[in-house]
Design an enzyme around this catalytic site. Structure first.
Site, PDB file in Angstrom:
ATOM      1  CB  SER A 162      -0.860   0.051   1.263  1.00  0.00           C
ATOM      2  OG  SER A 162      -1.642  -1.088   1.383  1.00  0.00           O
ATOM      3  CG  HIS A 213      -2.273  -0.773  -4.124  1.00  0.00           C
ATOM      4  ND1 HIS A 213      -2.779   0.480  -3.875  1.00  0.00           N
ATOM      5  CD2 HIS A 213      -2.428  -1.472  -2.970  1.00  0.00           C
ATOM      6  CE1 HIS A 213      -3.199   0.542  -2.619  1.00  0.00           C
ATOM      7  NE2 HIS A 213      -2.999  -0.630  -2.051  1.00  0.00           N
ATOM      8  CD  GLU A 224      -3.401   3.153  -6.633  1.00  0.00           C
ATOM      9  OE1 GLU A 224      -3.664   4.363  -6.632  1.00  0.00           O
ATOM     10  OE2 GLU A 224      -2.892   2.590  -5.644  1.00  0.00           O
ATOM     11  CG  ASN A 282      -3.522   3.698   0.241  1.00  0.00           C
ATOM     12  OD1 ASN A 282      -4.720   3.716   0.476  1.00  0.00           O
ATOM     13  ND2 ASN A 282      -2.831   2.575   0.177  1.00  0.00           N
TER      14      ASN A 282
HETATM   15  N1  CAA Z   1     -15.409 -10.585  -0.336  1.00  0.00           N
HETATM   16  C1  CAA Z   1     -16.086 -10.832  -1.466  1.00  0.00           C
HETATM   17  N2  CAA Z   1     -17.263 -10.237  -1.786  1.00  0.00           N
HETATM   18  C2  CAA Z   1     -17.771  -9.379  -0.889  1.00  0.00           C
HETATM   19  C3  CAA Z   1     -17.136  -9.077   0.313  1.00  0.00           C
HETATM   20  C4  CAA Z   1     -15.905  -9.727   0.596  1.00  0.00           C
HETATM   21  N3  CAA Z   1     -15.199  -9.467   1.698  1.00  0.00           N
HETATM   22  N4  CAA Z   1     -17.881  -8.182   0.995  1.00  0.00           N
HETATM   23  C5  CAA Z   1     -18.969  -7.920   0.245  1.00  0.00           C
HETATM   24  N5  CAA Z   1     -18.896  -8.646  -0.908  1.00  0.00           N
HETATM   25  C6  CAA Z   1     -19.855  -8.607  -2.021  1.00  0.00           C
HETATM   26  C7  CAA Z   1     -21.228  -9.103  -1.616  1.00  0.00           C
HETATM   27  O1  CAA Z   1     -21.325 -10.506  -1.792  1.00  0.00           O
HETATM   28  C8  CAA Z   1     -22.154  -8.359  -2.570  1.00  0.00           C
HETATM   29  O2  CAA Z   1     -22.150  -8.977  -3.836  1.00  0.00           O
HETATM   30  P1  CAA Z   1     -23.451  -8.858  -4.840  1.00  0.00           P
HETATM   31  O3  CAA Z   1     -23.613  -7.395  -5.153  1.00  0.00           O
HETATM   32  O4  CAA Z   1     -23.066  -9.690  -6.014  1.00  0.00           O
HETATM   33  O5  CAA Z   1     -24.586  -9.410  -4.040  1.00  0.00           O
HETATM   34  C9  CAA Z   1     -21.433  -7.010  -2.753  1.00  0.00           C
HETATM   35  O6  CAA Z   1     -20.057  -7.224  -2.372  1.00  0.00           O
HETATM   36  C10 CAA Z   1     -22.057  -5.944  -1.867  1.00  0.00           C
HETATM   37  O7  CAA Z   1     -21.997  -6.423  -0.523  1.00  0.00           O
HETATM   38  P2  CAA Z   1     -23.104  -6.179   0.588  1.00  0.00           P
HETATM   39  O8  CAA Z   1     -24.444  -5.979  -0.056  1.00  0.00           O
HETATM   40  O9  CAA Z   1     -22.963  -7.212   1.647  1.00  0.00           O
HETATM   41  O10 CAA Z   1     -22.597  -4.864   1.316  1.00  0.00           O
HETATM   42  P3  CAA Z   1     -22.367  -3.429   0.760  1.00  0.00           P
HETATM   43  O11 CAA Z   1     -23.336  -3.032  -0.290  1.00  0.00           O
HETATM   44  O12 CAA Z   1     -22.247  -2.596   1.987  1.00  0.00           O
HETATM   45  O13 CAA Z   1     -20.931  -3.490   0.054  1.00  0.00           O
HETATM   46  C11 CAA Z   1     -18.597  -3.200   0.184  1.00  0.00           C
HETATM   47  C12 CAA Z   1     -19.797  -3.973   0.717  1.00  0.00           C
HETATM   48  C13 CAA Z   1     -18.402  -3.512  -1.317  1.00  0.00           C
HETATM   49  C14 CAA Z   1     -17.387  -3.682   0.963  1.00  0.00           C
HETATM   50  C15 CAA Z   1     -18.865  -1.655   0.361  1.00  0.00           C
HETATM   51  O14 CAA Z   1     -19.214  -1.401   1.702  1.00  0.00           O
HETATM   52  C16 CAA Z   1     -17.682  -0.798  -0.015  1.00  0.00           C
HETATM   53  O15 CAA Z   1     -17.434  -0.514  -1.178  1.00  0.00           O
HETATM   54  N6  CAA Z   1     -16.908  -0.351   1.002  1.00  0.00           N
HETATM   55  C17 CAA Z   1     -15.729   0.487   0.800  1.00  0.00           C
HETATM   56  C18 CAA Z   1     -14.564  -0.402   0.452  1.00  0.00           C
HETATM   57  C19 CAA Z   1     -13.317   0.395   0.180  1.00  0.00           C
HETATM   58  O16 CAA Z   1     -13.256   1.620   0.251  1.00  0.00           O
HETATM   59  N7  CAA Z   1     -12.242  -0.351  -0.144  1.00  0.00           N
HETATM   60  C20 CAA Z   1     -10.944   0.223  -0.366  1.00  0.00           C
HETATM   61  C21 CAA Z   1     -10.154   0.154   0.920  1.00  0.00           C
HETATM   62  S1  CAA Z   1      -8.581   0.916   0.780  1.00  0.00           S
HETATM   63  C22 CAA Z   1      -7.625  -0.250   0.084  1.00  0.00           C
HETATM   64  O17 CAA Z   1      -8.031  -1.351  -0.169  1.00  0.00           O
HETATM   65  C23 CAA Z   1      -6.225   0.158  -0.250  1.00  0.00           C
HETATM   66  C24 CAA Z   1      -5.205   0.061   0.791  1.00  0.00           C
HETATM   67  O18 CAA Z   1      -4.022  -0.020   0.436  1.00  0.00           O
HETATM   68  C25 CAA Z   1      -5.518   0.107   2.244  1.00  0.00           C
HETATM   69  P1  NAD Z   2      -3.038  -9.455   6.546  1.00  0.00           P
HETATM   70  O1  NAD Z   2      -2.418  -9.232   7.872  1.00  0.00           O
HETATM   71  O2  NAD Z   2      -4.497  -9.766   6.477  1.00  0.00           O
HETATM   72  O3  NAD Z   2      -2.281 -10.653   5.776  1.00  0.00           O
HETATM   73  C1  NAD Z   2      -0.893 -10.721   5.610  1.00  0.00           C
HETATM   74  C2  NAD Z   2      -0.537 -12.201   5.581  1.00  0.00           C
HETATM   75  O4  NAD Z   2       0.810 -12.351   5.124  1.00  0.00           O
HETATM   76  C3  NAD Z   2      -0.618 -12.861   6.972  1.00  0.00           C
HETATM   77  O5  NAD Z   2      -1.563 -13.906   6.919  1.00  0.00           O
HETATM   78  C4  NAD Z   2       0.804 -13.393   7.198  1.00  0.00           C
HETATM   79  O6  NAD Z   2       0.850 -14.637   7.847  1.00  0.00           O
HETATM   80  C5  NAD Z   2       1.305 -13.514   5.758  1.00  0.00           C
HETATM   81  N1  NAD Z   2       2.766 -13.552   5.625  1.00  0.00           N
HETATM   82  C6  NAD Z   2       3.717 -12.813   6.283  1.00  0.00           C
HETATM   83  N2  NAD Z   2       4.942 -13.181   5.859  1.00  0.00           N
HETATM   84  C7  NAD Z   2       4.777 -14.156   4.921  1.00  0.00           C
HETATM   85  C8  NAD Z   2       5.660 -14.926   4.114  1.00  0.00           C
HETATM   86  N3  NAD Z   2       6.982 -14.767   4.193  1.00  0.00           N
HETATM   87  N4  NAD Z   2       5.133 -15.841   3.260  1.00  0.00           N
HETATM   88  C9  NAD Z   2       3.789 -16.016   3.183  1.00  0.00           C
HETATM   89  N5  NAD Z   2       2.894 -15.306   3.907  1.00  0.00           N
HETATM   90  C10 NAD Z   2       3.387 -14.397   4.764  1.00  0.00           C
HETATM   91  O7  NAD Z   2      -2.675  -8.175   5.678  1.00  0.00           O
HETATM   92  P2  NAD Z   2      -3.394  -7.661   4.342  1.00  0.00           P
HETATM   93  O8  NAD Z   2      -4.404  -6.652   4.721  1.00  0.00           O
HETATM   94  O9  NAD Z   2      -3.770  -8.824   3.491  1.00  0.00           O
HETATM   95  O10 NAD Z   2      -2.171  -6.857   3.680  1.00  0.00           O
HETATM   96  C11 NAD Z   2      -1.207  -7.513   2.888  1.00  0.00           C
HETATM   97  C12 NAD Z   2      -0.545  -6.496   1.981  1.00  0.00           C
HETATM   98  O11 NAD Z   2      -1.546  -5.892   1.139  1.00  0.00           O
HETATM   99  C13 NAD Z   2       0.151  -5.349   2.716  1.00  0.00           C
HETATM  100  O12 NAD Z   2       1.274  -4.970   1.980  1.00  0.00           O
HETATM  101  C14 NAD Z   2      -0.915  -4.258   2.694  1.00  0.00           C
HETATM  102  O13 NAD Z   2      -0.364  -2.958   2.810  1.00  0.00           O
HETATM  103  C15 NAD Z   2      -1.516  -4.474   1.325  1.00  0.00           C
HETATM  104  N6  NAD Z   2      -2.878  -3.978   1.148  1.00  0.00           N
HETATM  105  C16 NAD Z   2      -3.790  -4.068   2.158  1.00  0.00           C
HETATM  106  C17 NAD Z   2      -5.081  -3.597   1.940  1.00  0.00           C
HETATM  107  C18 NAD Z   2      -6.141  -3.696   3.014  1.00  0.00           C
HETATM  108  O14 NAD Z   2      -7.208  -3.102   2.857  1.00  0.00           O
HETATM  109  N7  NAD Z   2      -5.935  -4.436   4.097  1.00  0.00           N
HETATM  110  C19 NAD Z   2      -5.448  -3.075   0.687  1.00  0.00           C
HETATM  111  C20 NAD Z   2      -4.485  -3.026  -0.341  1.00  0.00           C
HETATM  112  C21 NAD Z   2      -3.201  -3.469  -0.093  1.00  0.00           C
END
Ligand code: CAA
Ligand code: NAD
Length: 295
Positions: free
Chosen positions: A119, A140, A152, A190
């Site tokens: 990330s 990503h 990405e 991000n």
């Molecule tokens: N895995 C697989 N499918 C999932 C799921 C999961 N964990 N969670 C929900 N779904 C599916 C459901 O089955 C449903 O599918 P259908 O439309 O085919 O029925 C669909 O997603 C919608 O789910 P729900 O109706 O249960 O719930 P919702 O309408 O509230 O949607 C959500 C759930 C898609 C997660 C929505 O809340 C959402 O878009 N949330 C924001 C997510 C977001 O911002 N993600 C980015 C995070 S940042 C990141 O990832 C980057 C980083 O590096 C940190």
């Molecule tokens: P997580 O904690 O759910 O999972 C990470 C997993 O990696 C753990 O199960 C751990 O046991 C495993 N692991 C550690 N070292 C390992 C190795 N040497 N070989 C195999 N497995 C190993 O974390 P996450 O949320 O899945 O994040 C994973 C990566 O994805 C990070 O780089 C995170 O920044 C990125 N990411 C996270 C998100 C998010 O929403 N959580 C979204 C996009 C990208």
């Protein structure tokens, strides 16, 4: 040569989603975890997701069986040696990732593309620990991977143009919409999202409003699908904390600094939904309750 065999490292929140998505798109996938318990946990979340799709009628039982047959779990990294691309989704800590890439670099042929799902960490820094900075890039994905359309695709100054284009095509075959970006920490999403999420914690920390009112404000006032504190629990507070530290380290701007409350929650093991507790308590996952916080 088109990508056929996909290796995924890490079967946590992201790795399990990436493995599922690649197997559903027809690729042969091997996913590696550190131990059998974590591997089974990740694989069973994939099985649950596929079962839900079958229940809803969006996947036939026969297709589900074919997806399952294309997906193999392992704890042995050697089983990834034939991969055309390895997508790494392990913990957001540079030493962990670098050690892994050192092992993979010795194992995989020169042609294998290495793609990190990081990330925030520098792709260039990870790449320079290997003998193939030209075949190293960022891929990503977004959480939940099977649902979110964006990926990405991150190019460093050393990434080979043909390997980059091949990976863009691969992302399209996964059913995703790729966007092109360079290697600055946080990339596009991000860079914009993390300061917003950290600000939501600061609003709570300042005593301005409650967890539920902060979440409702952004959901009902701005049409976001989840409030910021719910989203933080969903992403993982540990992962957000690692990301914020990396981004602050790079930009040195207060808006990227992790708030004290986030640090305290991570130290207490409150990592959000995946650990059962964050800003909400997930004892009943369908009905999360805000946690009364003292600060
Ligand atoms: N895995 C697989 N499918 C999932 C799921 C999961 N964990 N969670 C929900 N779904 C599916 C459901 O089955 C449903 O599918 P259908 O439309 O085919 O029925 C669909 O997603 C919608 O789910 P729900 O109706 O249960 O719930 P919702 O309408 O509230 O949607 C959500 C759930 C898609 C997660 C929505 O809340 C959402 O878009 N949330 C924001 C997510 C977001 O911002 N993600 C980015 C995070 S940042 C990141 O990832 C980057 C980083 O590096 C940190
Ligand atoms: P997580 O904690 O759910 O999972 C990470 C997993 O990696 C753990 O199960 C751990 O046991 C495993 N692991 C550690 N070292 C390992 C190795 N040497 N070989 C195999 N497995 C190993 O974390 P996450 O949320 O899945 O994040 C994973 C990566 O994805 C990070 O780089 C995170 O920044 C990125 N990411 C996270 C998100 C998010 O929403 N959580 C979204 C996009 C990208």
């Amino acid at each position: 040569m088109a990508i056929q065999k996909v290796g995924v490292i890490g079967c946590g929140l992201m790795g399990s989603g990436i493995a599922q998505t690649a197997a559903q798109a027809g690729f042969s996938v091997t996913v590696r975890e550190v131990n059998d318990e974590l591997l089974q946990k990740g694989l069973s979340s994939i099985q649950k997701n596929l079962a839900r799709l079958v229940e809803k009628g969006t996947l036939s039982a026969a297709d589900r069986d074919q997806v399952a047959a294309r997906l193999k779990g392992t704890t042995n990294i050697e089983e990834l040696k034939d991969s055309d691309i390895v997508i790494e989704a392990v913990t957001e800590q540079l030493p962990v990732k670098r050690e892994l890439y050192g092992q993979l670099d010795k194992l995989c042929p020169r042609t294998t593309i290495f793609a990190s799902n990081t990330s925030s960490l520098s792709i260039t820094e990870m790449a320079t620990g290997t003998s193939r900075p030209d075949r190293f890039l960022g891929l990503h994905f977004f959480n939940p991977v099977p649902v979110m359309k964006l990926v990405e695709v991150v190019r460093t100054i050393a990434t080979d143009a043909a390997a980059y284009e091949e990976t863009i095509q691969f992302a399209e075959k996964l059913g995703k919409v790729p966007v092109r970006t360079g290697d600055r920490t946080g990339f596009i999403v991000n860079r914009l999202l993390v300061p917003y999420l950290l600000d939501a914690i600061r609003v709570l920390q300042d005593g301005l409003a409650s967890v539920v009112d902060i979440d409702n404000s952004m959901k009902l006032g701005c049409g976001y699908p989840m409030g910021p504190l719910t989203l933080l629990d969903f992403v993982g507070l540990d992962t957000t904390y690692y990301i914020a530290n990396v981004m602050f380290d790079e930009f040195r701007e207060p808006r990227f600094a992790p708030p004290a409350l986030l640090k305290r929650m991570v130290l207490a093991g409150w990592n959000g939904r995946k650990s059962g507790r964050g800003f909400y308590d997930y004892a009943d996952p369908k009905n999360p309750k805000p946690v009364p916080l003292v600060f």
